[in-house]
Design a protein around this motif. Structure first.
Motif, PDB file in Angstrom:
ATOM      1  N   TRP A  90      -4.093 -28.978  17.448  1.00  0.00           N
ATOM      2  CA  TRP A  90      -4.684 -27.742  17.940  1.00  0.00           C
ATOM      3  C   TRP A  90      -6.184 -27.466  17.271  1.00  0.00           C
ATOM      4  O   TRP A  90      -6.404 -28.011  16.236  1.00  0.00           O
ATOM      5  CB  TRP A  90      -3.628 -26.734  16.962  1.00  0.00           C
ATOM      6  CG  TRP A  90      -2.397 -26.736  17.203  1.00  0.00           C
ATOM      7  CD1 TRP A  90      -1.568 -27.312  18.377  1.00  0.00           C
ATOM      8  CD2 TRP A  90      -1.177 -26.165  16.395  1.00  0.00           C
ATOM      9  NE1 TRP A  90      -0.323 -27.108  18.106  1.00  0.00           N
ATOM     10  CE2 TRP A  90       0.087 -26.651  16.862  1.00  0.00           C
ATOM     11  CE3 TRP A  90      -1.271 -25.748  15.031  1.00  0.00           C
ATOM     12  CZ2 TRP A  90       1.160 -26.297  16.208  1.00  0.00           C
ATOM     13  CZ3 TRP A  90      -0.088 -25.401  14.571  1.00  0.00           C
ATOM     14  CH2 TRP A  90       1.323 -25.487  15.162  1.00  0.00           C
ATOM     15  N   ILE A  91      -6.839 -27.044  18.269  1.00  0.00           N
ATOM     16  CA  ILE A  91      -8.440 -26.994  17.625  1.00  0.00           C
ATOM     17  C   ILE A  91      -8.419 -25.590  17.945  1.00  0.00           C
ATOM     18  O   ILE A  91      -8.359 -24.705  18.880  1.00  0.00           O
ATOM     19  CB  ILE A  91      -9.243 -27.680  18.906  1.00  0.00           C
ATOM     20  CG1 ILE A  91      -8.821 -29.136  18.755  1.00  0.00           C
ATOM     21  CG2 ILE A  91     -10.550 -27.285  18.631  1.00  0.00           C
ATOM     22  CD1 ILE A  91      -9.807 -29.871  19.852  1.00  0.00           C
ATOM     23  N   ALA A 124      -7.503 -29.615   7.023  1.00  0.00           N
ATOM     24  CA  ALA A 124      -8.709 -28.735   6.664  1.00  0.00           C
ATOM     25  C   ALA A 124      -8.878 -29.102   4.862  1.00  0.00           C
ATOM     26  O   ALA A 124      -8.010 -29.077   4.261  1.00  0.00           O
ATOM     27  CB  ALA A 124      -8.089 -27.502   7.056  1.00  0.00           C
ATOM     28  N   LYS A 125     -10.157 -28.870   4.814  1.00  0.00           N
ATOM     29  CA  LYS A 125     -10.727 -28.836   3.282  1.00  0.00           C
ATOM     30  C   LYS A 125     -10.072 -28.122   2.533  1.00  0.00           C
ATOM     31  O   LYS A 125      -9.895 -26.870   2.959  1.00  0.00           O
ATOM     32  CB  LYS A 125     -12.167 -28.850   3.373  1.00  0.00           C
ATOM     33  CG  LYS A 125     -12.688 -29.033   2.155  1.00  0.00           C
ATOM     34  CD  LYS A 125     -14.293 -28.841   1.908  1.00  0.00           C
ATOM     35  CE  LYS A 125     -14.927 -29.185   0.756  1.00  0.00           C
ATOM     36  NZ  LYS A 125     -16.463 -29.016   0.867  1.00  0.00           N
ATOM     37  N   GLU A 126      -9.490 -28.588   1.416  1.00  0.00           N
ATOM     38  CA  GLU A 126      -8.761 -27.504   0.422  1.00  0.00           C
ATOM     39  C   GLU A 126      -7.554 -26.947   0.924  1.00  0.00           C
ATOM     40  O   GLU A 126      -7.076 -26.334  -0.063  1.00  0.00           O
ATOM     41  CB  GLU A 126      -9.743 -26.566  -0.162  1.00  0.00           C
ATOM     42  CG  GLU A 126     -10.978 -27.151  -0.828  1.00  0.00           C
ATOM     43  CD  GLU A 126     -11.977 -26.120  -1.388  1.00  0.00           C
ATOM     44  OE1 GLU A 126     -11.731 -24.877  -1.072  1.00  0.00           O
ATOM     45  OE2 GLU A 126     -13.086 -26.635  -1.956  1.00  0.00           O
ATOM     46  N   GLN A 127      -6.955 -27.414   1.996  1.00  0.00           N
ATOM     47  CA  GLN A 127      -5.580 -26.955   2.625  1.00  0.00           C
ATOM     48  C   GLN A 127      -4.998 -27.744   3.295  1.00  0.00           C
ATOM     49  O   GLN A 127      -4.546 -27.807   4.464  1.00  0.00           O
ATOM     50  CB  GLN A 127      -6.064 -25.574   3.584  1.00  0.00           C
ATOM     51  CG  GLN A 127      -6.764 -24.525   2.661  1.00  0.00           C
ATOM     52  CD  GLN A 127      -7.413 -23.702   3.699  1.00  0.00           C
ATOM     53  OE1 GLN A 127      -7.539 -22.285   3.304  1.00  0.00           O
ATOM     54  NE2 GLN A 127      -7.827 -23.744   4.769  1.00  0.00           N
ATOM     55  N   LYS A 128      -4.846 -29.166   2.623  1.00  0.00           N
ATOM     56  CA  LYS A 128      -4.155 -30.355   3.237  1.00  0.00           C
ATOM     57  C   LYS A 128      -2.911 -30.195   2.810  1.00  0.00           C
ATOM     58  O   LYS A 128      -2.379 -29.979   1.773  1.00  0.00           O
ATOM     59  CB  LYS A 128      -5.013 -31.599   2.620  1.00  0.00           C
ATOM     60  CG  LYS A 128      -6.344 -31.683   3.010  1.00  0.00           C
ATOM     61  CD  LYS A 128      -7.089 -32.859   2.593  1.00  0.00           C
ATOM     62  CE  LYS A 128      -8.374 -33.136   3.014  1.00  0.00           C
ATOM     63  NZ  LYS A 128      -9.093 -34.257   2.689  1.00  0.00           N
ATOM     64  N   ASN A 172     -12.253 -23.846   9.107  1.00  0.00           N
ATOM     65  CA  ASN A 172     -11.209 -24.623   9.685  1.00  0.00           C
ATOM     66  C   ASN A 172      -9.936 -24.726   8.858  1.00  0.00           C
ATOM     67  O   ASN A 172      -9.474 -25.512   8.389  1.00  0.00           O
ATOM     68  CB  ASN A 172     -11.783 -26.188   9.808  1.00  0.00           C
ATOM     69  CG  ASN A 172     -12.889 -26.354  10.820  1.00  0.00           C
ATOM     70  OD1 ASN A 172     -13.071 -25.617  11.772  1.00  0.00           O
ATOM     71  ND2 ASN A 172     -13.789 -27.338  10.447  1.00  0.00           N
ATOM     72  N   ALA A 173      -9.443 -23.412   8.867  1.00  0.00           N
ATOM     73  CA  ALA A 173      -8.277 -23.305   7.963  1.00  0.00           C
ATOM     74  C   ALA A 173      -7.122 -23.987   8.444  1.00  0.00           C
ATOM     75  O   ALA A 173      -6.441 -24.614   7.577  1.00  0.00           O
ATOM     76  CB  ALA A 173      -7.782 -21.693   8.309  1.00  0.00           C
ATOM     77  N   THR A 174      -6.970 -24.310   9.647  1.00  0.00           N
ATOM     78  CA  THR A 174      -5.925 -25.117  10.078  1.00  0.00           C
ATOM     79  C   THR A 174      -6.648 -26.510  11.112  1.00  0.00           C
ATOM     80  O   THR A 174      -7.481 -26.004  12.035  1.00  0.00           O
ATOM     81  CB  THR A 174      -4.842 -24.690  11.235  1.00  0.00           C
ATOM     82  OG1 THR A 174      -5.511 -23.983  11.983  1.00  0.00           O
ATOM     83  CG2 THR A 174      -4.256 -23.839  10.438  1.00  0.00           C
ATOM     84  N   PHE A 175      -6.589 -27.449  10.859  1.00  0.00           N
ATOM     85  CA  PHE A 175      -6.882 -28.670  11.567  1.00  0.00           C
ATOM     86  C   PHE A 175      -5.760 -29.671  11.557  1.00  0.00           C
ATOM     87  O   PHE A 175      -5.978 -30.640  10.836  1.00  0.00           O
ATOM     88  CB  PHE A 175      -8.148 -29.232  11.036  1.00  0.00           C
ATOM     89  CG  PHE A 175      -8.691 -30.322  11.970  1.00  0.00           C
ATOM     90  CD1 PHE A 175      -9.074 -30.203  13.185  1.00  0.00           C
ATOM     91  CD2 PHE A 175      -8.974 -31.530  11.050  1.00  0.00           C
ATOM     92  CE1 PHE A 175      -9.538 -31.304  14.011  1.00  0.00           C
ATOM     93  CE2 PHE A 175      -9.624 -32.577  12.200  1.00  0.00           C
ATOM     94  CZ  PHE A 175      -9.802 -32.447  13.560  1.00  0.00           C
TER      95      PHE A 175
END
Length: 222
Positions: free
Chosen positions: A188-189, A36-40, A204-207
């Motif tokens: 997980w989607i 997820a963008k900025e949450q990798k 997309n907090a979690t991808f």
């Protein structure tokens, strides 16, 4: 969807206790990468799984996965509370830690081989519904008397959860004596979305993409 997951899980346990189907249990270690963008971030975890085998190629599964906290950070801008403060804006870094947990129930199909194969390679796919529980902690060094932090992310600890569509594809080989070594790739989607002040980026907090390696033990007609 939470009610649907609960109903499926209860049906799974009920069928397991009443029917004379083969069952198997497994455990594995996993490596997670959240894209997820900025949450990798990266994280290590473990899965505990139970399988109920309805037919040679058809199975149901219940699993619980947990990961150690993954860490990431981003910079944000704080604005001075007083017009006389110099400078009027400062950059500060938010260091975050997310601990992910998920309970999932679903269906497993063997494209190649079968759950009780004694030789060869098994190839399978999985699809299910998952409920993810997460604990987030955000820390930053900032003089909040002089400067007002950005509205997001919130500094401190909080929790959030998500309903997910869980997908996986993997393979396994029998070692003999009803022992199988398996490896699969999972994701997980998100099927639910709501804002949370702990997110650095709400989209997309979690991808995640997860690689797992483990062992499965088969118990026939218990």
């Amino acid at each position: 969807m939470k009610k649907i997951i609960t109903i499926i899980a209860l049906a799974f346990f009920s069928h397991t206790s009443m029917a004379q189907n083969a069952v198997s249990v497994g455990t594995d270690i996993g490596l997670l990468r959240n894209f997820a963008k900025e949450q990798k971030f990266w994280s290590l975890g473990q899965t505990l799984v139970g399988n109920l085998h309805f037919a040679p190629k058809h199975s149901g599964y219940l699993l619980f996965t947990y990961f150690i906290p993954g860490k990431f950070s981003n910079e944000f801008t704080a604005v001075a509370r007083d017009a006389a403060t110099n400078p009027q804006q400062v950059q500060y870094r938010v260091n975050s830690s997310w601990a992910l947990r998920e309970f999932s129930v679903g269906y497993k199909y063997f494209f190649l081989g079968r759950f009780d194969a004694e030789t060869g390679l098994n190839i399978y796919g999985q699809a299910g519904l998952g409920l993810m529980f997460a604990k987030a902690e955000n820390n930053a060094v900032l003089d909040t008397v002089l400067y007002a932090p950005a509205p997001r992310p919130l500094i401190g600890s909080n929790k959030f959860n998500r309903l997910n569509l869980d997908l996986a594809i993997g393979g396994e080989v029998p070692l003999g004596g009803s022992i199988f070594i398996y490896s699969d790739l999972r994701t997980w989607i998100n099927t639910s979305s709501y804002p949370s002040a702990v997110f650095h980026n709400e989209e997309n907090a979690t991808f995640p993409l997860m690689l797992h390696l483990g062992v499965r033990l088969l118990f026939s007609n218990w």
